[in-house]
Enzyme design. Structure first.
Site, mmCIF file in Angstrom:
data_model
loop_
_atom_site.group_PDB
_atom_site.id
_atom_site.type_symbol
_atom_site.label_atom_id
_atom_site.label_comp_id
_atom_site.label_asym_id
_atom_site.label_seq_id
_atom_site.Cartn_x
_atom_site.Cartn_y
_atom_site.Cartn_z
ATOM 1 N N LYS A 31 0.834 -1.209 0.000
ATOM 2 C CA LYS A 31 0.000 0.000 0.000
ATOM 3 C C LYS A 31 0.873 1.264 0.000
ATOM 4 O O LYS A 31 0.648 2.179 -0.786
ATOM 5 C CB LYS A 31 -0.948 0.003 1.221
ATOM 6 N N THR A 32 1.885 1.276 0.866
ATOM 7 C CA THR A 32 2.784 2.446 0.925
ATOM 8 C C THR A 32 3.545 2.588 -0.388
ATOM 9 O O THR A 32 3.698 3.692 -0.919
ATOM 10 C CB THR A 32 3.789 2.288 2.091
ATOM 11 N N THR B 64 -5.561 -1.876 7.321
ATOM 12 C CA THR B 64 -5.752 -3.328 7.259
ATOM 13 C C THR B 64 -7.176 -3.654 7.721
ATOM 14 O O THR B 64 -7.590 -4.791 7.675
ATOM 15 C CB THR B 64 -4.743 -4.026 8.197
ATOM 16 N N ASP C 136 -0.960 6.017 7.119
ATOM 17 C CA ASP C 136 -1.072 4.579 7.299
ATOM 18 C C ASP C 136 -1.912 4.289 8.542
ATOM 19 O O ASP C 136 -2.022 5.144 9.430
ATOM 20 C CB ASP C 136 0.331 3.979 7.443
ATOM 21 N N ARG D 22 6.214 -8.493 1.163
ATOM 22 C CA ARG D 22 7.087 -8.143 2.294
ATOM 23 C C ARG D 22 7.740 -9.401 2.875
ATOM 24 O O ARG D 22 8.919 -9.417 3.196
ATOM 25 C CB ARG D 22 6.310 -7.402 3.384
#
Ligand code: ADE
Length: 358
Positions: A84-85, A178, A129, A237
């Site tokens: 997302k980032t 999330t 975030d 990740r």
């Protein structure tokens, strides 16, 4: 080669603003963040996966550019580690604007959010975030800022109270969460574009792994990348972390090259099974099977029994266990699925030691 280009692309990564506004994630240490920043793709071409989402974003970006206006406010939701980032950084790059990155827990006091809003320049992107963790006061400051690009400030006390409307430059807010369900209705309604990020396929993860290995000068075979991808639980990740761990093993035990055999041996030692589950995931599933007869059982009970906090279980472990059908969420708690019994080597409620993976 594109790998070299990607590497150069990110040498001067300035995506993080001030330290105070760096993203704090429970499952992400400072080291992880530096590593992630060094390998983040900067363009849609180098960003692997999320194909449908990328296509719609390209259209939104092209339309905003044609109109000469900032992009509508955007909300990304989905499990952690899916990019997302990174995607917010790609959008900023494509729009040709700067991005300021923060997270809701860093916006505790009104002056934190006011300060960051007032520091924005026209067209810039503000990335928040964990936006579901924003407090009520910060949310209320955000509403007029998002809707009309104004800050409503009050000064004075009781009878002498005055409201000031301070204009802000037009900006784009990108929120990431999330837990989309925990966002308040009024905040959710102020996002013009809402997208869910999906887990990656093994083929996409193998490409992410090959790209990362190229940037880090790690030699890897196609089969080696596939072996790591298979155990990365659909999450880049995790894939990128595993590349580094497997590379350590390859360097110490062999010649540094990651092959299928080296990857599998190293991942076995790390106790990551062929579904990508680690010790915590397996403890959680085994607990429900052995102590609660397969469930349903409440999340608090599970957390206390395996010594993890509820948030880590909900945010980090569960999304993949639910998606892969090993765990089910019911109104009365978590329940194990038949696939989980098979995966862990249980037959007729008893564990079969030969089939038990770890
Ligand atoms: N590293 C982390 N996520 C990535 C992605 N989606 N594409 C390429 N490299 C990545």
């Amino acid at each position: 080669m594109s790998i070299i280009a990607d590497n150069n692309e990110f040498q001067n990564n300035t995506i993080m603003e001030k330290k105070k506004h760096s993203v704090i994630k429970p499952e992400c240490s400072d080291n992880d963040r530096n590593f992630e920043n060094s390998i983040r793709p900067k363009s849609f071409e180098s960003y692997i996966g999320q194909t449908a989402l990328k296509e719609t974003l390209k259209i939104s970006i092209a339309a905003a550019k044609k109109r000469g206006l900032p992009l509508d406010h955007l909300l990304f939701y989905g499990p952690p580690g899916l990019g997302k980032t990174t995607l917010a950084g790609v959008i900023a790059e494509q729009m040709g604007v700067d991005i300021k990155i923060t997270s809701a827990p860093a916006l505790e006091r009104p002056r934190d959010i006011i300060g960051i809003l007032m520091s924005l320049k026209g067209g810039e992107i503000l990335f928040i975030d964990e936006i579901h963790r924003l407090n009520k006061v910060a949310e209320e400051i955000l509403y007029p800022a998002m809707e009309d690009f104004f800050l409503d400030m009050t000064t004075g006390k009781s009878q002498t109270v005055k409201t000031l409307r301070i204009p802000l430059p037009k900006f784009t807010l990108i929120g990431a969460t999330t837990k989309a369900g925990e966002l308040s209705g009024p905040l959710r309604d102020r996002f013009g574009i809402i997208h869910r990020l999906e887990f990656y396929t093994e083929e996409e993860l193998a490409r992410v792994i090959t790209r990362t290995a190229g940037i880090l000068n790690i030699e890897i075979t196609e089969e080696g990348a596939k072996a790591i991808a298979k155990r990365s639980r659909g999450t880049p990740r995790i894939a990128n972390r595993l590349v580094k761990r497997v590379s350590d093993y390859a360097l110490v035990k062999h010649d540094g090259k990651i092959t299928k055999d080296i990857a599998n041996k190293s991942l076995d030692i790390l106790k990551i099974d062929n579904f990508g589950l680690d010790n915590t995931d397996r403890s959680l599933l085994k607990l429900i099977i052995e102590k609660y007869d397969g469930g349903p059982v409440g999340i608090e009970t599970i957390a206390a029994a395996i010594g993890e906090d509820v948030r880590t279980i909900e945010d980090v472990c569960e999304p993949f266990l639910l998606q892969s059908g090993l765990l089910q969420r019911t109104p009365r708690g978590r329940k194990i699925s038949p696939a989980a019994y098979r995966h862990l080597g249980y037959k007729n409620g008893e564990i079969n030691e030969q089939q038990c993976l770890f």
